[in-house]
Design a protein around this motif. Sequence first.
Motif, short mmCIF file in Angstrom:
data_model
loop_
_atom_site.label_atom_id
_atom_site.label_comp_id
_atom_site.label_asym_id
_atom_site.label_seq_id
_atom_site.Cartn_x
_atom_site.Cartn_y
_atom_site.Cartn_z
N PRO A 137 24.82 70.38 15.48
CA PRO A 137 24.98 68.92 15.63
C PRO A 137 24.22 68.42 16.84
O PRO A 137 23.88 69.19 17.76
CB PRO A 137 26.49 68.76 15.80
CG PRO A 137 26.94 70.06 16.39
CD PRO A 137 26.07 71.11 15.79
N GLU B 44 35.97 62.88 13.31
CA GLU B 44 35.47 62.44 12.01
C GLU B 44 36.47 61.50 11.34
O GLU B 44 36.08 60.47 10.78
CB GLU B 44 35.20 63.65 11.12
CG GLU B 44 34.54 63.29 9.80
CD GLU B 44 34.15 64.50 8.99
OE1 GLU B 44 32.97 64.63 8.66
OE2 GLU B 44 35.04 65.32 8.68
N GLY C 239 25.35 72.24 7.72
CA GLY C 239 25.45 71.43 8.93
C GLY C 239 26.03 70.08 8.61
O GLY C 239 26.11 69.68 7.45
N GLU C 240 26.42 69.37 9.65
CA GLU C 240 27.02 68.06 9.47
C GLU C 240 26.01 67.07 8.89
O GLU C 240 24.80 67.29 8.97
CB GLU C 240 27.54 67.55 10.82
CG GLU C 240 28.63 68.41 11.42
CD GLU C 240 29.01 67.95 12.82
OE1 GLU C 240 28.65 66.81 13.19
OE2 GLU C 240 29.65 68.73 13.54
N ASN D 231 27.17 69.72 3.73
CA ASN D 231 27.92 69.52 4.97
C ASN D 231 29.36 70.01 4.81
O ASN D 231 30.20 69.79 5.67
CB ASN D 231 27.90 68.04 5.39
CG ASN D 231 28.42 67.11 4.30
OD1 ASN D 231 29.05 67.56 3.34
ND2 ASN D 231 28.16 65.83 4.43
N ARG E 278 25.27 66.71 19.33
CA ARG E 278 25.98 66.86 20.60
C ARG E 278 25.77 68.25 21.22
O ARG E 278 26.06 68.44 22.40
CB ARG E 278 27.47 66.60 20.40
CG ARG E 278 28.14 67.54 19.42
CD ARG E 278 29.59 67.13 19.15
NE ARG E 278 30.12 67.85 18.01
CZ ARG E 278 29.94 67.51 16.74
NH1 ARG E 278 29.21 66.43 16.46
NH2 ARG E 278 30.44 68.22 15.77
N TRP F 139 28.49 61.72 18.89
CA TRP F 139 27.57 61.61 17.76
C TRP F 139 28.05 62.28 16.48
O TRP F 139 27.43 63.23 15.98
CB TRP F 139 26.18 62.14 18.14
CG TRP F 139 25.55 61.35 19.24
CD1 TRP F 139 25.37 61.75 20.52
CD2 TRP F 139 25.08 59.99 19.16
NE1 TRP F 139 24.80 60.73 21.27
CE2 TRP F 139 24.62 59.64 20.46
CE3 TRP F 139 25.01 59.05 18.13
CZ2 TRP F 139 24.10 58.40 20.75
CZ3 TRP F 139 24.49 57.80 18.42
CH2 TRP F 139 24.03 57.48 19.71
N THR G 163 22.02 65.82 10.32
CA THR G 163 21.39 66.78 11.23
C THR G 163 19.94 67.10 10.86
O THR G 163 19.28 67.87 11.55
CB THR G 163 22.20 68.09 11.28
OG1 THR G 163 22.50 68.52 9.96
CG2 THR G 163 23.48 67.91 12.06
N ASN H 94 25.31 62.23 14.01
CA ASN H 94 24.13 62.98 14.41
C ASN H 94 22.87 62.12 14.49
O ASN H 94 22.93 60.97 14.88
CB ASN H 94 23.95 64.20 13.50
CG ASN H 94 25.10 65.17 13.69
OD1 ASN H 94 25.23 65.79 14.74
ND2 ASN H 94 25.97 65.29 12.69
#
Length: 449
Positions: free
Chosen positions: A314, A406, A172-173, A285, A316, A357, A176, A360
């Motif tokens: 994420p 990003e 995940g980013e 990530n 969002r 976001w 998170t 996050n």
Amino acid sequence: MSARILIVEDDRTFRGFLQTVLRGAGHAPEAVETAEEGLVLLARGQYDLILSDLKLPGMSGLDFFRAARGEGSAAPFILLTAFGTIEEAVAAIKEGVADFLTKPLKDPETLRTLVGKHLHAGSRERDYLALKETEAAGLPPVELIFAGKVMAEVHGLVREVAATATTVLLQGESGTGKELVARSIHLYSPRRQGAFVAVNCAAIPENLLESELFGHERGAFSGAVQTRRGKFELAQGGTLFLDEIGELPLPLQAKLLRVLQERRFERVGGSREILSDARVVAATNRDLGEEAREKRFREDLFYRLNVFPIELPPLRSRLDILPGLVDYFIRRFARLTGKELSGIDPEALEYLRRYHWPGNIRELQNVMERAVILGRGRVRREQLPDFSARAQASAPTEAPRLEEVERQAILDALEACGGNRRLTAEKLGISKRTLQYRLKRYGLIGDEE
């Protein structure tokens, strides 16, 4: 609470009595006659508590305790002792033995009470430390991290895999909540009595990372003035969290693969093999599959880590929990700053909801800390940063591509920090090495830099 308990007692009748009492209390006792047999069982798996006679044929109970600690067992250790050896038992407590119990027992309840006391004490201490570490990091409580429809499936996966010893890869980013999810896997697991040890693979200099993970022997290199246990040993019987695993240098990837496959390793400068009983949870990530295809990450290690992948969505994608997170951060930072705030204006909350976001939950945390510092009575729109240049369009089809968002976020942060990459990495909540990787990926610096 059911626990795995190892009993080492040479008297067969008393050994059977101990097993019966503990089994009746809902535990899972395993019993052997000698300390040497006990060490064999400890090498095969972890226990929640060890109960050992002080006087044993061969290795004594105290020597057994020392050997168990030397092999990385962190389980509470209770010595059984006759009245004539109480002084020895008291001396053993100074070395780290949790308690002692005199024989013959007055009644079974004495044993049940003492065992329950140390099992619960260990559990409370670990839960308390985990909560304190979470609070110190400014992370929301677990129930808020797993709130919302999108995270319901993730929570189910966490619950299922926690009961096993399977290696888990959290993807995940940045920001998170991967470490908090890793802690949840540990606390839901049978290994919750053991330690949770976290290592950020990007935050430790490459030349020190091997020693950090596997430990080193005295004299292994300049400055190694004493033997030092690494994170794998410290996590024996517990969970080792390897954050930003994509940053692990290729030579160390080979050594990690060996530990995962053979469950053994050697300290730097050492020749003795040490058995590993640490459950590994890794996080990244990056797209490790793509990294493996590009030969930047070992393909065999990727497959070994990717046994049970969990993707963290994420922020969002889970805006239904935004009001809860905002309220949590307002209350937390108001308490820390001594301010009295009654909440957030609807206009300000809607403004936050429209933002994409890229950082996050960690980015939201930083935004709300600033807003609370500036706030008077309630958090208002004017106390929030200017998101207009990167705010999401109302229609989902018009949302910018994640890579573009990003890249722009990095450019904005670089500009705000006067081009200082260390400050930029801190502002974005990522490591300097990760920032370097992103700068190259988006063509913002050349390969030679």
